[in-house]
Design a protein around this motif. Structure first.
Motif, short mmCIF file in Angstrom:
data_model
loop_
_atom_site.label_atom_id
_atom_site.label_comp_id
_atom_site.label_asym_id
_atom_site.label_seq_id
_atom_site.Cartn_x
_atom_site.Cartn_y
_atom_site.Cartn_z
N ALA A 291 14.66 5.93 10.75
CA ALA A 291 13.43 6.79 10.69
C ALA A 291 12.22 6.41 10.78
CB ALA A 291 13.76 7.69 9.41
N TRP A 292 12.05 4.80 10.64
CA TRP A 292 10.89 4.22 10.34
C TRP A 292 9.86 4.54 11.66
CZ3 TRP A 292 8.31 0.30 13.54
CH2 TRP A 292 7.29 -0.27 13.05
N GLN A 293 8.61 4.60 11.37
CA GLN A 293 7.54 5.01 12.46
C GLN A 293 6.39 3.87 12.18
OE1 GLN A 293 7.69 7.11 15.04
NE2 GLN A 293 9.73 7.74 14.21
N PRO A 294 5.83 3.35 13.21
CA PRO A 294 4.71 2.44 12.97
C PRO A 294 3.65 2.89 12.03
CG PRO A 294 5.51 2.57 15.45
CD PRO A 294 5.89 3.72 14.77
N ASP A 295 3.07 4.07 12.24
CA ASP A 295 2.28 4.61 11.52
C ASP A 295 2.52 4.50 9.87
OD1 ASP A 295 3.76 6.73 11.48
OD2 ASP A 295 2.24 8.13 12.12
N TRP A 296 3.72 4.47 9.57
CA TRP A 296 4.09 4.37 8.20
C TRP A 296 3.21 3.35 7.13
CZ3 TRP A 296 10.04 5.13 6.86
CH2 TRP A 296 10.28 6.42 7.38
N VAL A 297 3.08 2.31 8.13
CA VAL A 297 2.27 0.97 7.40
C VAL A 297 0.94 1.59 6.85
CG1 VAL A 297 1.21 -1.28 7.81
CG2 VAL A 297 3.30 -0.77 8.57
N ASP A 298 0.18 2.14 7.85
CA ASP A 298 -1.14 2.73 7.32
C ASP A 298 -0.93 3.92 6.32
OD1 ASP A 298 -2.38 0.93 9.05
OD2 ASP A 298 -2.39 2.38 10.72
N LYS A 299 0.23 4.57 6.39
CA LYS A 299 0.21 5.65 5.50
C LYS A 299 0.40 5.45 4.11
CE LYS A 299 3.87 8.12 5.18
NZ LYS A 299 5.11 8.94 5.55
N TYR A 300 1.34 4.41 3.86
CA TYR A 300 1.70 3.87 2.55
C TYR A 300 0.59 3.06 1.97
CZ TYR A 300 6.13 5.92 2.97
OH TYR A 300 7.28 6.67 2.95
N ALA A 301 0.00 2.21 2.95
CA ALA A 301 -1.31 1.48 2.55
C ALA A 301 -2.05 2.10 1.71
CB ALA A 301 -1.81 0.63 3.59
N ALA A 302 -2.35 3.36 2.11
CA ALA A 302 -3.51 4.29 1.49
C ALA A 302 -2.88 4.61 0.15
CB ALA A 302 -3.83 5.40 2.55
N MET A 303 -1.76 4.96 -0.05
CA MET A 303 -1.33 5.40 -1.35
C MET A 303 -1.31 4.18 -2.13
SD MET A 303 2.24 7.40 -0.04
CE MET A 303 2.38 8.38 1.04
N GLN A 304 -0.81 2.96 -1.60
CA GLN A 304 -0.91 1.78 -2.60
C GLN A 304 -2.31 1.37 -3.12
OE1 GLN A 304 0.92 -0.45 0.54
NE2 GLN A 304 2.84 0.38 0.14
N ARG A 305 -3.35 1.17 -2.08
CA ARG A 305 -4.61 0.92 -2.60
C ARG A 305 -4.93 1.84 -3.82
NH1 ARG A 305 -6.34 1.71 1.89
NH2 ARG A 305 -6.01 -0.38 2.61
N VAL A 306 -4.66 3.13 -3.93
CA VAL A 306 -5.12 4.13 -4.96
C VAL A 306 -4.22 3.74 -6.23
CG1 VAL A 306 -5.03 6.41 -5.74
CG2 VAL A 306 -5.85 6.04 -3.62
N LEU A 307 -3.05 3.76 -6.17
CA LEU A 307 -2.28 3.17 -7.18
C LEU A 307 -2.79 1.95 -7.89
CD1 LEU A 307 1.57 3.81 -5.67
CD2 LEU A 307 0.26 5.07 -7.54
N LEU A 308 -3.18 0.84 -7.28
CA LEU A 308 -3.56 -0.27 -7.79
C LEU A 308 -4.81 -0.02 -8.84
CD1 LEU A 308 -2.76 -3.04 -5.07
CD2 LEU A 308 -2.54 -3.50 -7.49
N ARG A 309 -5.66 0.57 -7.94
CA ARG A 309 -6.85 0.96 -8.72
C ARG A 309 -6.80 1.75 -9.98
NH1 ARG A 309 -9.95 3.29 -3.20
NH2 ARG A 309 -10.77 1.04 -2.40
N GLN A 310 -5.83 2.75 -9.98
CA GLN A 310 -5.63 3.44 -11.09
C GLN A 310 -4.68 2.78 -12.30
OE1 GLN A 310 -3.12 6.37 -8.86
NE2 GLN A 310 -4.65 7.84 -8.81
N ALA A 311 -3.86 1.70 -11.81
CA ALA A 311 -3.25 0.84 -12.85
C ALA A 311 -3.92 0.03 -13.46
CB ALA A 311 -2.09 0.17 -12.12
N ALA A 312 -5.22 -0.53 -12.62
CA ALA A 312 -6.27 -1.43 -13.12
C ALA A 312 -7.07 -0.97 -14.25
CB ALA A 312 -7.23 -1.91 -12.07
N GLN A 313 -6.97 0.58 -14.31
CA GLN A 313 -7.88 1.05 -15.50
C GLN A 313 -7.01 1.17 -16.54
OE1 GLN A 313 -10.03 4.83 -14.14
NE2 GLN A 313 -9.16 4.34 -12.13
N MET A 314 -5.60 1.05 -16.65
CA MET A 314 -4.56 1.29 -17.73
C MET A 314 -4.30 0.08 -18.40
SD MET A 314 -2.61 4.41 -16.72
CE MET A 314 -2.29 4.12 -14.98
#
Length: 493
Positions: free
Chosen positions: A201-224
């Protein structure tokens, strides 16, 4: 697997990244996948489990509780009474590494931000040993169901389960946690050998899609995270965009954080992060060499990445909200004194039913902090901030509920008890055919002398059914018969 099923675009990129090492990486795809389990030390010590089990086990180097097992028709951990007793969790060996790197200690406040299905949550909870609190959150409602079940199966008593967008948690939990794990959603490249469907099922654009989610999660976790706290970010993918680049970008944005070297332990096979795979423009790129890569051709496990981050304490912690236990919603105000009396009596009935049941069936006292949701009782961890407006799936250890003024104990209550906590107990060995018959939901004939009761306790009533000394559920004994109370959705099939 006889050869790689990974997409050509992925293999071409890995060849470019790995160079001379690529042939060894590619060869690992022709090897059989590895199977692992982790002993649940909330139930019993590792040494005791090794005495009990007949499974063929070899230790996983990066954890004291993890083992490889050989999978065949005679060696199936998922088809054994010990699994139903929560004595172990079946988990891919490399997936055990992030929780180990978090270095959780009893008494801490811990957050598993992307927790479902619960493998790492149960590992972190075992390290807490019932002290402190673990908050397990997942944004997907369907996946939360598996998370709740695994928490209950492992007998965890100090977990709060949330189903919420992490952004909504940053307010009530600002600067609250000692330790945070982000096992981030990712493109899953490290699991291609294990999950062929994911590879297809993997697609090359998955990397950018998930990187956008991960960046937000790290910022949110840092606040907690508290100043001085520890955060582990992990993925099961190889792409530098989701790994080293994610951490380098986070460090540039958050000067109060630093990398704690994750490859210090000799002999594990962890490889260092690759700052040389980063594009230019990251001021702190060199620090990602202290992160860890788990390669399938260098160790016995699937592909993983982990970064350990520490808040150096340079920034002041936000003032926390006043602490209190999670509580049920307040009752609607009564319209009159008589109405208020009726409301008070109605509210007291479930509490009285629970207290009466506990006196008749338990040798151990229930926790003092009980949260009620209607007629359902939970032992709520103390010291949590108010969670008004947050989707709380489990505010603590689910004890049970009342029906027709009688308390009905939950399966979670049984799994969280020790054998000696119950006034009536039934003990089977794993080899006793009745153990499997019980797990299939059958009614059993049971002689009175096989029932273990404390002095002066009548035989009739709820009994804690145990396998090799560890609870698996409830039964109700009367006149030589054990009525089966094992939940239909949990039964042996």
């Amino acid at each position: 697997m006889t050869g790689p099923v990974a997409p050509d675009a992925f293999l071409q990129r890995m060849e470019c990244l790995l160079g001379a090492e690529y042939s060894a990486f590619l060869a690992s795809y022709g090897e059989e996948r590895l199977y692992g389990l982790r002993v649940n030390t909330l139930k019993l010590p590792v040494e005791r489990f090794l005495e009990l089990t007949r499974l063929k086990l070899n230790p996983v180097p990066w954890t004291d509780t993890g083992f490889y097992y050989e999978y065949d028709e005679t060696n199936r951990p998922g088809k054994h009474p010990h699994y139903h007793a929560g004595l172990y969790y079946i988990q891919e060996p490399s997936a055990m590494a992030p929780a180990e790197l978090l270095e959780v200690q009893p008494g801490e406040a811990v957050l598993d931000l992307c927790a479902a299905p619960g493998g790492k949550t149960t590992q972190l909870a075992a390290k807490l040993q019932g002290q402190g609190v673990i908050v397990a959150n997942d944004v997907h409602p369907d996946r939360v169901k598996a998370l709740v079940k695994n928490i209950e199966l492992c007998g965890i008593r100090n977990a709060v389960v949330l189903n919420e967008d992490p952004e909504r948690l940053t307010g009530p939990f600002a600067g609250f946690f000692d330790k945070i794990l982000i096992d981030a959603p990712c493109s899953g490249e490290g699991m291609f050998r294990k999950e062929e469907d994911m590879a297809k099922a993997w697609q090359p654009d998955w990397v950018d899609k998930y990187a956008a989610m991960q960046r937000v999660l790290l910022r949110q976790a840092a606040q907690m995270l508290k100043p001085g706290g520890r955060l582990v970010y992990s993925t099961c993918t190889f792409s530098p965009e989701e790994n080293e680049a994610m951490i380098a970008g986070f460090l540039d944005e958050h000067p109060a954080f630093e990398v704690v070297p994750a490859t210090a332990e000799a002999g594990t096979g962890f490889a260092p992060g690759r700052p040389d795979w980063l594009a230019e423009g990251f001021a702190r790129a060199s620090e990602v060499a202290g992160t860890a890569r788990l390669w399938p051709h260098r160790l016995q496990g699937e592909g993983h990445y982990a970064a350990v981050l520490r808040h150096r304490g340079a920034a002041a912690a936000p003032a926390p909200a006043p602490l209190r236990a999670v509580a049920a919603a307040p009752a609607r105000p009564a319209r009159s004194a008589r109405g208020a009396g009726r409301a008070a009596a109605a509210a007291a009935e479930p509490r009285e039913a629970l207290a009466r049941w506990a006196r008749e069936h338990l040798a151990a006292a229930l926790p003092a902090a009980i949260a009620w949701r209607g007629e359902h009782a939970y032992a709520a961890p103390e010291g949590l901030p108010p969670l008004d407006g947050i989707r709380v799936i489990r505010p603590g250890w689910y004890l049970g509920g009342t029906a027709k003024q009688r308390f009905v104990p939950s399966h979670a209550l049984a799994m969280g008890l020790r054998a000696e906590d119950a006034l009536r107990r039934i003990h089977f060995t794993a080899e006793d055919p009745r153990a499997v018959r019980y797990l299939k939901g059958e009614t059993l004939e049971l002689a009175p002398e096989e029932l273990h009761t404390d002095d002066g306790v009548p035989a009739k009533g709820y009994c804690l059914v145990c396998v090799d000394g560890c609870p698996v559920g409830w039964g109700k004994w009367q006149d030589g018969l054990l009525k089966n109370e094992y939940p239909p959705g949990w039964r042996w099939t």
